[in-house]
Design a protein around this motif. Structure first.
Motif, mmCIF file in Angstrom:
data_model
loop_
_atom_site.group_PDB
_atom_site.id
_atom_site.type_symbol
_atom_site.label_atom_id
_atom_site.label_comp_id
_atom_site.label_asym_id
_atom_site.label_seq_id
_atom_site.Cartn_x
_atom_site.Cartn_y
_atom_site.Cartn_z
ATOM 1 N N TYR A 125 69.756 51.211 16.648
ATOM 2 C CA TYR A 125 69.847 49.769 16.457
ATOM 3 C C TYR A 125 71.269 49.299 16.753
ATOM 4 C CZ TYR A 125 72.199 50.726 12.006
ATOM 5 O OH TYR A 125 73.078 51.154 11.061
ATOM 6 N N MET A 126 71.392 48.010 17.005
ATOM 7 C CA MET A 126 72.686 47.358 17.195
ATOM 8 C C MET A 126 72.679 46.067 16.383
ATOM 9 S SD MET A 126 73.623 47.949 21.228
ATOM 10 C CE MET A 126 75.306 47.392 20.957
ATOM 11 N N GLU A 127 73.782 45.821 15.713
ATOM 12 C CA GLU A 127 73.906 44.619 14.901
ATOM 13 C C GLU A 127 74.971 43.686 15.485
ATOM 14 O OE1 GLU A 127 74.693 46.099 10.975
ATOM 15 O OE2 GLU A 127 72.550 46.113 10.460
ATOM 16 N N GLY A 128 74.953 42.463 15.021
ATOM 17 C CA GLY A 128 75.932 41.482 15.491
ATOM 18 C C GLY A 128 75.672 41.017 16.908
ATOM 19 N N VAL A 129 74.402 41.051 17.334
ATOM 20 C CA VAL A 129 74.041 40.657 18.698
ATOM 21 C C VAL A 129 73.792 39.146 18.748
ATOM 22 C CG1 VAL A 129 72.350 40.943 20.559
ATOM 23 C CG2 VAL A 129 73.042 42.917 19.170
ATOM 24 N N ASP A 130 74.272 38.512 19.808
ATOM 25 C CA ASP A 130 74.018 37.087 20.010
ATOM 26 C C ASP A 130 72.595 36.879 20.511
ATOM 27 O OD1 ASP A 130 76.609 36.453 19.274
ATOM 28 O OD2 ASP A 130 77.365 36.625 21.316
ATOM 29 N N PHE A 131 71.970 35.831 20.022
ATOM 30 C CA PHE A 131 70.582 35.517 20.370
ATOM 31 C C PHE A 131 70.546 34.159 21.049
ATOM 32 C CE2 PHE A 131 66.598 33.377 19.269
ATOM 33 C CZ PHE A 131 65.658 34.307 19.643
ATOM 34 N N MET A 132 69.845 34.078 22.179
ATOM 35 C CA MET A 132 69.739 32.807 22.896
ATOM 36 C C MET A 132 68.313 32.600 23.372
ATOM 37 S SD MET A 132 71.736 31.433 26.332
ATOM 38 C CE MET A 132 73.241 31.028 25.480
ATOM 39 N N ALA A 133 67.818 31.379 23.181
ATOM 40 C CA ALA A 133 66.494 30.994 23.672
ATOM 41 C C ALA A 133 66.667 29.882 24.694
ATOM 42 C CB ALA A 133 65.614 30.534 22.522
ATOM 43 N N VAL A 134 66.038 30.034 25.870
ATOM 44 C CA VAL A 134 66.244 29.077 26.963
ATOM 45 C C VAL A 134 64.917 28.747 27.639
ATOM 46 C CG1 VAL A 134 68.564 29.997 27.398
ATOM 47 C CG2 VAL A 134 66.625 30.883 28.693
ATOM 48 N N THR A 135 64.911 27.608 28.317
ATOM 49 C CA THR A 135 63.733 27.241 29.106
ATOM 50 C C THR A 135 63.857 27.823 30.514
ATOM 51 O OG1 THR A 135 64.799 25.140 29.677
ATOM 52 C CG2 THR A 135 63.322 25.137 27.778
ATOM 53 N N GLN A 136 62.824 27.650 31.311
ATOM 54 C CA GLN A 136 62.701 28.409 32.549
ATOM 55 C C GLN A 136 63.737 28.092 33.620
ATOM 56 O OE1 GLN A 136 58.817 27.571 34.104
ATOM 57 N NE2 GLN A 136 59.199 25.398 34.416
ATOM 58 N N ASP A 137 64.348 26.933 33.610
ATOM 59 C CA ASP A 137 65.320 26.590 34.650
ATOM 60 C C ASP A 137 66.761 26.891 34.249
ATOM 61 O OD1 ASP A 137 63.432 25.759 36.450
ATOM 62 O OD2 ASP A 137 63.504 23.646 35.849
ATOM 63 N N TYR A 138 66.948 27.625 33.172
ATOM 64 C CA TYR A 138 68.308 27.919 32.713
ATOM 65 C C TYR A 138 69.107 28.666 33.773
ATOM 66 C CZ TYR A 138 72.119 29.533 29.684
ATOM 67 O OH TYR A 138 73.336 29.781 29.138
ATOM 68 N N ASP A 139 68.452 29.568 34.489
ATOM 69 C CA ASP A 139 69.158 30.343 35.520
ATOM 70 C C ASP A 139 69.558 29.496 36.714
ATOM 71 O OD1 ASP A 139 66.429 30.044 36.154
ATOM 72 O OD2 ASP A 139 66.487 31.768 37.508
ATOM 73 N N LYS A 140 68.978 28.299 36.853
ATOM 74 C CA LYS A 140 69.362 27.395 37.937
ATOM 75 C C LYS A 140 70.572 26.545 37.550
ATOM 76 C CE LYS A 140 64.593 26.981 39.611
ATOM 77 N NZ LYS A 140 63.458 26.058 39.845
ATOM 78 N N VAL A 141 70.831 26.464 36.254
ATOM 79 C CA VAL A 141 71.931 25.645 35.764
ATOM 80 C C VAL A 141 73.171 26.490 35.485
ATOM 81 C CG1 VAL A 141 72.649 23.997 33.991
ATOM 82 C CG2 VAL A 141 70.273 24.052 34.748
ATOM 83 N N GLN A 142 72.986 27.713 34.975
ATOM 84 C CA GLN A 142 74.078 28.612 34.634
ATOM 85 C C GLN A 142 74.048 29.870 35.497
ATOM 86 O OE1 GLN A 142 76.516 28.034 31.421
ATOM 87 N NE2 GLN A 142 76.109 26.472 32.945
ATOM 88 N N GLN A 143 75.195 30.530 35.598
ATOM 89 C CA GLN A 143 75.300 31.746 36.409
ATOM 90 C C GLN A 143 74.771 32.941 35.608
ATOM 91 O OE1 GLN A 143 79.364 32.193 37.674
ATOM 92 N NE2 GLN A 143 79.454 30.178 38.630
ATOM 93 N N ILE A 144 73.589 33.386 35.959
ATOM 94 C CA ILE A 144 72.967 34.541 35.318
ATOM 95 C C ILE A 144 72.878 35.663 36.354
ATOM 96 C CG2 ILE A 144 70.890 35.450 34.224
ATOM 97 C CD1 ILE A 144 72.301 33.534 32.465
ATOM 98 N N SER A 145 73.610 36.753 36.108
ATOM 99 C CA SER A 145 73.633 37.868 37.062
ATOM 100 C C SER A 145 72.703 38.970 36.571
ATOM 101 C CB SER A 145 75.062 38.410 37.219
ATOM 102 O OG SER A 145 75.931 37.394 37.675
ATOM 103 N N ILE A 146 71.533 39.057 37.190
ATOM 104 C CA ILE A 146 70.536 40.062 36.820
ATOM 105 C C ILE A 146 70.827 41.363 37.562
ATOM 106 C CG2 ILE A 146 68.081 40.652 36.794
ATOM 107 C CD1 ILE A 146 68.618 38.389 34.952
ATOM 108 N N SER A 147 70.987 42.448 36.819
ATOM 109 C CA SER A 147 71.232 43.758 37.432
ATOM 110 C C SER A 147 69.923 44.429 37.842
ATOM 111 C CB SER A 147 71.992 44.667 36.460
ATOM 112 O OG SER A 147 72.138 45.969 36.988
ATOM 113 N N ALA A 148 68.918 44.299 37.006
ATOM 114 C CA ALA A 148 67.589 44.871 37.301
ATOM 115 C C ALA A 148 66.551 44.017 36.596
ATOM 116 C CB ALA A 148 67.513 46.330 36.831
ATOM 117 N N GLY A 149 65.366 43.950 37.167
ATOM 118 C CA GLY A 149 64.324 43.112 36.604
ATOM 119 C C GLY A 149 64.413 41.690 37.128
ATOM 120 N N HIS A 150 63.963 40.715 36.335
ATOM 121 C CA HIS A 150 63.951 39.325 36.793
ATOM 122 C C HIS A 150 64.094 38.374 35.612
ATOM 123 C CE1 HIS A 150 59.738 40.295 35.747
ATOM 124 N NE2 HIS A 150 59.683 39.041 35.321
ATOM 125 N N PHE A 151 64.362 37.105 35.944
ATOM 126 C CA PHE A 151 64.432 36.065 34.921
ATOM 127 C C PHE A 151 63.011 35.633 34.575
ATOM 128 C CE2 PHE A 151 65.569 31.855 33.165
ATOM 129 C CZ PHE A 151 66.606 32.247 32.326
#
Length: 417
Positions: A125-151
């Motif tokens: 387990y890991m504690e002290g993790v930041d949690f964020m909930a976003v709608t589907q166009d968040y990656d179009k507004v902010q710079q999200i760098s995906i290493s593997a997988g998808h938004f």
């Protein structure tokens, strides 16, 4: 003209020879100016690097993005917080109005964040993790760098899809690699959640407004089943300007739409804030200007001490070479040539000291960059500034000794020994 050039070239070689022969005196002369240039360029390099890092971190949030929030970014401790406290929080339903009515926007998203969450995977387990909930166009507004997988796409934005994207600290700590994390099921506050994407490692920043290395991102509708954003988070709406529009144009249109949604009469004040990065970066100009001024003030005294040291050494040099000055005048050297001879020597001495100071700053940047993620850069403008200041100090410090040498009588100077 040719004779003058020859005399000056001879003087330059003599100056270099003097520096090589009188090593201790040269070292003591250079020490003051080296410390002065080191101080002023080190301070400028540090403040410029700090400013560059802060501005880059702010720019990563989007220079063409407006944040619709309850609280403004500007105002400081004297702001009327009691007035802002009574403002309503942005709501998810407002996003639809913005997407439909603000035609100068290219994308908009709703988001909220909450810290100090516990993420579990099997027995780890890991504690002290930041949690964020976003709608589907968040990656179009902010710079999200995906290493593997998808938004998040399609039905993954549905509240029934327990999916997440995790930051580098999480996939390194729990799985060892980004690829190994994909498809695994973690537990967020006890809720089983499948990983569909992992973020590239970003490293720490000066601001860490959003620490994407230590974050778990989920779709908004799923996220609100874990955290009540009205009580334990600060929701906001992000709106990105369309390429064919300008920020002021979108800001005016956005203000009109939100005022209509909030049913505000024309005489009523806004009960929301439209925050943008440009307002924050403008405030930085005065802050860093004050810091640079303080750095100049501190380094000024070191330069004054170094200048007096150079002037003292030049007076000694003139005294030692009095007979040589007399011989040069006897064979036709003009006062201007004698003056230029000692000025060149003084300037050369200061430039050498300044160059050493710049080399020390450069080595300091290499050490700083190897020990932290904070990028420290010795810019070309600071190098030119350092050498220019060195030459100026050399000219000022050497002028009086050089002027006194140029006024010597040839006969008296030859008989001085």
């Amino acid at each position: 003209m040719i004779a003058t050039i020859k005399i000056l070239w001879s003087s330059l070689k003599m100056a270099v020879q003097e520096l090589r022969v009188n090593k201790l005196r040269t070292f003591l002369s250079l020490l003051g100016i080296t410390i002065g240039i080191f101080c002023i360029i080190a301070v400028l390099t540090a403040t410029n690097s700090l400013e560059s890092n802060v501005r880059n971190d702010l720019a990563a949030l989007g220079n063409d993005v407006i944040f619709v929030q309850k609280w403004p970014w500007e105002g400081g401790p004297d702001a009327p917080w009691w007035k802002y406290m009574n403002r309503p929080l942005p709501e998810y339903k407002e996003l639809k109005y913005i997407q439909d009515k603000v035609h100068s926007a290219s994308a908009a998203a709703f988001a909220f964040s909450s810290g100090n969450k516990r993420i579990e995977y099997k027995n780890d387990y890991m504690e002290g993790v930041d949690f964020m909930a976003v709608t589907q166009d968040y990656d179009k507004v902010q710079q999200i760098s995906i290493s593997a997988g998808h938004f998040f796409i399609g039905k993954e934005n549905d509240g029934s899809s327990n999916v997440a994207i995790i930051g580098a600290n999480l996939w390194e700590g729990l799985f060892g690699s980004a690829e190994a994390a994909l498809g695994k099921t973690i537990r967020i506050e006890g809720r089983p959640t499948r990983i569909i994407g992992v973020l590239k490692k970003k490293g720490s920043s000066m601001l860490d407004i959003v620490s994407y290395d230590n974050i778990v991102i989920v779709p908004y509708k799923y996220g609100r089943t874990i955290v009540d954003e009205r009580r334990y988070a600060d929701p906001y709406i992000l709106v990105k300007t369309a390429p064919t529009s300008t920020m002021p144009e979108m800001k005016d249109e956005l203000r009109g739409v939100i005022r209509a949604v909030h049913r505000l009469r024309p005489t009523m004040e806004d009960n929301f804030s439209l925050n943008e990065i440009t307002s924050a970066t403008d405030d930085l100009n005065g802050v860093f200007a004050a810091i640079n001024m303080g750095g100049f003030f501190i380094a000024f005294f070191a330069l004054v001490v170094g200048g007096f040291g150079i002037a003292n050494i030049m007076f000694v040099t003139v005294k030692e070479r009095t007979s040589i000055i007399g011989l040069k005048k006897a064979i036709g050297a003009k006062r201007s040539v004698i003056l230029m001879e000692f000025l060149i020597e003084s300037i050369l001495l200061c430039i050498v000291g300044g160059t050493i100071g710049l080399l020390l700053v450069f080595m300091g940047t290499l050490v700083a960059n190897s020990l932290s993620t904070f990028v420290v850069t010795l810019t070309l403008s600071n190098i030119i500034l350092g050498l220019t200041i060195s030459a100026f100090v050399g000219m000022v410090a050497g002028f009086i000794p050089a002027f006194s040498a140029s006024k010597l009588d040839a006969v008296v100077a030859i008989r001085s020994n």
